[in-house]
Design a protein around this motif. Structure first.
Motif, PDB file in Angstrom:
ATOM      1  N   THR A 160       0.783  -1.347  -0.023  1.00  0.00           N
ATOM      2  CA  THR A 160       0.037   0.149  -0.264  1.00  0.00           C
ATOM      3  C   THR A 160       0.823   1.282   0.150  1.00  0.00           C
ATOM      4  OG1 THR A 160      -1.978  -1.055   1.113  1.00  0.00           O
ATOM      5  CG2 THR A 160      -1.696   1.415   1.146  1.00  0.00           C
ATOM      6  N   ALA A 161       1.822   1.279   0.879  1.00  0.00           N
ATOM      7  CA  ALA A 161       2.749   2.475   1.007  1.00  0.00           C
ATOM      8  C   ALA A 161       3.268   2.715  -0.423  1.00  0.00           C
ATOM      9  CB  ALA A 161       3.811   2.182   1.818  1.00  0.00           C
ATOM     10  N   CYS A 162       3.864   1.724  -1.111  1.00  0.00           N
ATOM     11  CA  CYS A 162       4.491   1.883  -2.374  1.00  0.00           C
ATOM     12  C   CYS A 162       3.579   2.246  -3.596  1.00  0.00           C
ATOM     13  CB  CYS A 162       5.481   0.831  -2.746  1.00  0.00           C
ATOM     14  SG  CYS A 162       6.702   0.521  -1.531  1.00  0.00           S
ATOM     15  N   ARG A 163       2.438   2.072  -3.254  1.00  0.00           N
ATOM     16  CA  ARG A 163       1.267   2.455  -4.333  1.00  0.00           C
ATOM     17  C   ARG A 163       1.455   3.995  -4.724  1.00  0.00           C
ATOM     18  NH1 ARG A 163      -4.266  -0.321  -3.955  1.00  0.00           N
ATOM     19  NH2 ARG A 163      -4.587   0.906  -5.816  1.00  0.00           N
ATOM     20  N   VAL A 164       1.584   4.895  -3.676  1.00  0.00           N
ATOM     21  CA  VAL A 164       1.796   6.116  -3.849  1.00  0.00           C
ATOM     22  C   VAL A 164       3.019   6.677  -3.350  1.00  0.00           C
ATOM     23  CG1 VAL A 164       0.859   8.425  -2.878  1.00  0.00           C
ATOM     24  CG2 VAL A 164      -0.632   6.286  -2.822  1.00  0.00           C
ATOM     25  N   GLN A 165       3.602   7.216  -4.629  1.00  0.00           N
ATOM     26  CA  GLN A 165       4.983   7.813  -4.785  1.00  0.00           C
ATOM     27  C   GLN A 165       5.463   8.858  -3.376  1.00  0.00           C
ATOM     28  OE1 GLN A 165       7.840   6.599  -6.574  1.00  0.00           O
ATOM     29  NE2 GLN A 165       6.363   5.205  -6.416  1.00  0.00           N
ATOM     30  N   ASP A 166       4.564   9.549  -3.134  1.00  0.00           N
ATOM     31  CA  ASP A 166       4.811  10.392  -1.881  1.00  0.00           C
ATOM     32  C   ASP A 166       4.731   9.766  -0.680  1.00  0.00           C
ATOM     33  OD1 ASP A 166       4.415  13.618  -2.938  1.00  0.00           O
ATOM     34  OD2 ASP A 166       3.003  12.060  -4.120  1.00  0.00           O
ATOM     35  N   VAL A 167       4.691   8.697  -0.332  1.00  0.00           N
ATOM     36  CA  VAL A 167       5.090   8.059   0.737  1.00  0.00           C
ATOM     37  C   VAL A 167       6.353   7.731   0.692  1.00  0.00           C
ATOM     38  CG1 VAL A 167       4.666   5.828   2.009  1.00  0.00           C
ATOM     39  CG2 VAL A 167       2.661   6.998   0.976  1.00  0.00           C
ATOM     40  N   LEU A 168       7.099   7.397  -0.510  1.00  0.00           N
ATOM     41  CA  LEU A 168       8.350   7.083  -0.470  1.00  0.00           C
ATOM     42  C   LEU A 168       9.050   8.455  -0.555  1.00  0.00           C
ATOM     43  CD1 LEU A 168       8.577   4.310  -3.186  1.00  0.00           C
ATOM     44  CD2 LEU A 168       8.540   3.855  -0.752  1.00  0.00           C
ATOM     45  N   ASN A 169       8.666   9.550  -1.160  1.00  0.00           N
ATOM     46  CA  ASN A 169       9.219  10.828  -1.546  1.00  0.00           C
ATOM     47  C   ASN A 169       9.365  11.673  -0.268  1.00  0.00           C
ATOM     48  OD1 ASN A 169      10.024   9.684  -3.976  1.00  0.00           O
ATOM     49  ND2 ASN A 169       8.201  10.950  -4.937  1.00  0.00           N
ATOM     50  N   THR A 170       8.412  11.501   0.558  1.00  0.00           N
ATOM     51  CA  THR A 170       7.947  12.477   1.608  1.00  0.00           C
ATOM     52  C   THR A 170       7.904  11.813   3.019  1.00  0.00           C
ATOM     53  OG1 THR A 170       6.824  13.885   0.166  1.00  0.00           O
ATOM     54  CG2 THR A 170       6.557  14.184   2.510  1.00  0.00           C
ATOM     55  N   THR A 171       6.851  10.887   3.256  1.00  0.00           N
ATOM     56  CA  THR A 171       6.692  10.053   4.461  1.00  0.00           C
ATOM     57  C   THR A 171       7.916   9.334   5.040  1.00  0.00           C
ATOM     58  OG1 THR A 171       4.504  10.037   3.671  1.00  0.00           O
ATOM     59  CG2 THR A 171       5.185   8.781   5.921  1.00  0.00           C
ATOM     60  N   LEU A 172       8.766   8.609   3.876  1.00  0.00           N
ATOM     61  CA  LEU A 172       9.801   8.191   4.533  1.00  0.00           C
ATOM     62  C   LEU A 172      10.964   8.624   5.197  1.00  0.00           C
ATOM     63  CD1 LEU A 172      10.871   5.222   4.294  1.00  0.00           C
ATOM     64  CD2 LEU A 172      11.794   5.421   2.012  1.00  0.00           C
ATOM     65  N   ARG A 173      10.942   9.832   4.697  1.00  0.00           N
ATOM     66  CA  ARG A 173      12.077  10.889   5.341  1.00  0.00           C
ATOM     67  C   ARG A 173      11.823  11.272   6.834  1.00  0.00           C
ATOM     68  NH1 ARG A 173      13.671  15.158   1.048  1.00  0.00           N
ATOM     69  NH2 ARG A 173      12.954  14.408  -1.203  1.00  0.00           N
ATOM     70  N   LEU A 184       2.208   2.663  10.599  1.00  0.00           N
ATOM     71  CA  LEU A 184       0.959   1.835  10.206  1.00  0.00           C
ATOM     72  C   LEU A 184      -0.523   2.536  10.268  1.00  0.00           C
ATOM     73  CD1 LEU A 184       1.749  -1.710  11.826  1.00  0.00           C
ATOM     74  CD2 LEU A 184       1.933  -0.892   9.411  1.00  0.00           C
ATOM     75  N   ALA A 185      -0.451   3.580  11.129  1.00  0.00           N
ATOM     76  CA  ALA A 185      -1.782   4.395  11.110  1.00  0.00           C
ATOM     77  C   ALA A 185      -1.847   5.324   9.834  1.00  0.00           C
ATOM     78  CB  ALA A 185      -1.877   5.287  12.258  1.00  0.00           C
ATOM     79  N   ILE A 186      -0.866   5.760   9.489  1.00  0.00           N
ATOM     80  CA  ILE A 186      -0.680   6.581   8.139  1.00  0.00           C
ATOM     81  C   ILE A 186      -0.938   5.784   7.018  1.00  0.00           C
ATOM     82  CG2 ILE A 186       0.794   7.726   6.541  1.00  0.00           C
ATOM     83  CD1 ILE A 186       2.628   8.988   8.870  1.00  0.00           C
ATOM     84  N   ILE A 187      -0.622   4.439   7.202  1.00  0.00           N
ATOM     85  CA  ILE A 187      -0.986   3.600   5.934  1.00  0.00           C
ATOM     86  C   ILE A 187      -2.404   3.223   5.784  1.00  0.00           C
ATOM     87  CG2 ILE A 187      -0.618   1.069   4.719  1.00  0.00           C
ATOM     88  CD1 ILE A 187       1.578   3.474   4.540  1.00  0.00           C
ATOM     89  N   ARG A 188      -3.032   2.970   7.230  1.00  0.00           N
ATOM     90  CA  ARG A 188      -4.609   2.685   7.472  1.00  0.00           C
ATOM     91  C   ARG A 188      -5.301   3.789   6.770  1.00  0.00           C
ATOM     92  NH1 ARG A 188      -6.456  -0.096  11.836  1.00  0.00           N
ATOM     93  NH2 ARG A 188      -5.061  -2.245  11.988  1.00  0.00           N
ATOM     94  N   VAL A 189      -4.944   5.180   6.850  1.00  0.00           N
ATOM     95  CA  VAL A 189      -5.517   6.376   6.297  1.00  0.00           C
ATOM     96  C   VAL A 189      -5.483   6.306   5.071  1.00  0.00           C
ATOM     97  CG1 VAL A 189      -5.658   8.931   6.208  1.00  0.00           C
ATOM     98  CG2 VAL A 189      -5.346   7.740   8.457  1.00  0.00           C
ATOM     99  N   LEU A 190      -4.332   5.897   4.329  1.00  0.00           N
ATOM    100  CA  LEU A 190      -4.040   5.754   2.955  1.00  0.00           C
ATOM    101  C   LEU A 190      -4.891   4.634   2.365  1.00  0.00           C
ATOM    102  CD1 LEU A 190      -2.785   6.508   0.177  1.00  0.00           C
ATOM    103  CD2 LEU A 190      -0.852   5.072   1.048  1.00  0.00           C
ATOM    104  N   GLU A 191      -5.194   3.712   2.895  1.00  0.00           N
ATOM    105  CA  GLU A 191      -6.174   2.572   2.541  1.00  0.00           C
ATOM    106  C   GLU A 191      -7.374   3.103   2.273  1.00  0.00           C
ATOM    107  OE1 GLU A 191      -3.609  -1.257   4.367  1.00  0.00           O
ATOM    108  OE2 GLU A 191      -5.277  -0.367   5.562  1.00  0.00           O
ATOM    109  N   ARG A 192      -7.860   3.793   3.246  1.00  0.00           N
ATOM    110  CA  ARG A 192      -9.404   4.428   3.277  1.00  0.00           C
ATOM    111  C   ARG A 192      -9.222   5.457   1.944  1.00  0.00           C
ATOM    112  NH1 ARG A 192     -11.189   9.518   3.432  1.00  0.00           N
ATOM    113  NH2 ARG A 192      -9.983  10.077   5.334  1.00  0.00           N
ATOM    114  N   LEU A 193      -8.497   6.138   1.949  1.00  0.00           N
ATOM    115  CA  LEU A 193      -8.553   7.263   0.688  1.00  0.00           C
ATOM    116  C   LEU A 193      -8.424   6.430  -0.437  1.00  0.00           C
ATOM    117  CD1 LEU A 193      -5.624   9.622   2.019  1.00  0.00           C
ATOM    118  CD2 LEU A 193      -8.268   9.867   1.764  1.00  0.00           C
ATOM    119  N   ILE A 194      -7.680   5.359  -0.699  1.00  0.00           N
ATOM    120  CA  ILE A 194      -7.804   4.671  -1.956  1.00  0.00           C
ATOM    121  C   ILE A 194      -9.055   3.965  -2.088  1.00  0.00           C
ATOM    122  CG2 ILE A 194      -6.614   2.534  -2.997  1.00  0.00           C
ATOM    123  CD1 ILE A 194      -4.123   3.117  -1.683  1.00  0.00           C
ATOM    124  N   ALA A 195      -9.519   3.358  -1.127  1.00  0.00           N
ATOM    125  CA  ALA A 195     -10.754   2.730  -1.229  1.00  0.00           C
ATOM    126  C   ALA A 195     -12.034   3.533  -1.564  1.00  0.00           C
ATOM    127  CB  ALA A 195     -11.303   2.146   0.004  1.00  0.00           C
TER     128      ALA A 195
END
Length: 295
Positions: A160-173, A184-195
């Motif tokens: 899920t994290a790698c589906r959105v480049q900004d997770v790698l470009n921004t959140t990973l920093r 994991l809470a950030i990823i849960r919110v992202l999962e909801r946004l994707i759904a």
């Protein structure tokens, strides 16, 4: 650069100093019109112990070849497939992964063609994709994304994290993702946004990451959502098991180290706060090229 030329790399990984990349990396290599000077690079590199299976380059080469084959027409999607499999193949501690020389060797000696294929853009791959920060270097960013967003042995959140480049470009920093429930809470919110098929996912991820980072620190979030201690012995067992590990599966996710899952109640404790932070934040739209969607 052909995969045939890349196949001449030694059978074992090594450590290549940053200074060697600076000296030998040029536009021809970055654009893929020239191959790196392997003989010159190897003179400056330190070879890792050939008795450790985890340092063998063959399985890594097979992974990147498969990624390029599978995702030739959609390079960005390769990240979600490759990240967990790279992590499960290249088993090591965070201290080992923090050594940039390991990633330099992988990018310049073992798989420079992958770096160009994945990050070339319109003309050439940036120098930082060959040797750069952990959230930018072509292979380090994938390994660390898998390390920071896995839930124990479960690599599902990594996909899920790698589906959105900004997770790698921004959140990973951000330092806050050292706190596993926060990551994991950030990823849960992202999962909801994707759904919900929310538009401008990258902009929303940036807004959420910035808001979460501004609102607290690792210490504060640990009070709100206590984590359990990572089982370091289980992690070491997982690394030691690399001596007899089979190749990672391609059709399903591999298993990571069984060093402890994040308590679900800790993640649930943060979700209302993070949803509120996202709702209160300003989601700024950026031009597509600035959003990092293609690289």
């Amino acid at each position: 650069m052909s995969q045939k030329n890349a196949g001449h790399a030694p059978g074992v990984l090594g450590l290549l100093p940053d200074s060697s990349v600076t000296k030998f990396l040029g536009h021809g290599i970055q654009s893929g019109t020239e191959s790196p000077p392997l003989v010159a690079l190897l003179r400056t590199a330190t070879t890792l112990p050939d008795g450790e299976v985890r340092w063998r380059t063959g399985p890594l080469r097979e992974l990147v070849d498969e990624a390029m084959r599978r995702f030739d027409a959609r390079r960005v999607e390769a990240d979600a497939w490759l990240a967990p499999r790279l992590h499960a193949t290249l088993r090591m501690s965070r201290a080992e992964a923090a050594d940039s020389r390991r990633w330099n060797y992988l990018a310049m000696v073992v798989a420079p063609d992958y770096v160009v294929w994945r990050h070339r853009g319109a003309v050439a791959a940036a120098a930082s994709r060959f040797s750069g920060p952990h959230h930018t270097q072509a292979f380090a960013r994938l390994w660390w994304a898998a390390e920071m967003f896995r839930n124990g042995s479960d690599y599902g959140p990594v996909e899920t994290a790698c589906r959105v480049q900004d997770v790698l470009n921004t959140t990973l920093r951000l330092d806050i993702i050292d706190h596993r429930p926060t990551a994991l809470a950030i990823i849960r919110v992202l999962e909801r946004l994707i759904a919900d098929e929310s538009p401008r996912l990258g902009d929303r991820v940036n807004a959420l990451s910035s808001a979460v980072n501004t609102a607290g620190s690792t210490l504060i979030y640990d009070v709100l959502a206590p984590d359990v201690l990572v089982d370091s012995a289980a992690l070491q067992d997982w690394i030691s098991d690399s001596m007899s590990m089979p190749p990672v599966p391609w059709a399903r996710l591999p298993f990571g180290p069984e060093d402890g899952e994040v308590p679900n109640e800790a993640v649930e404790a943060l979700l209302p706060l993070f949803e509120r932070l996202l709702g209160d934040s300003q989601v700024r739209a950026r031009p597509r090229h600035a959003a990092g969607e293609d690289n």
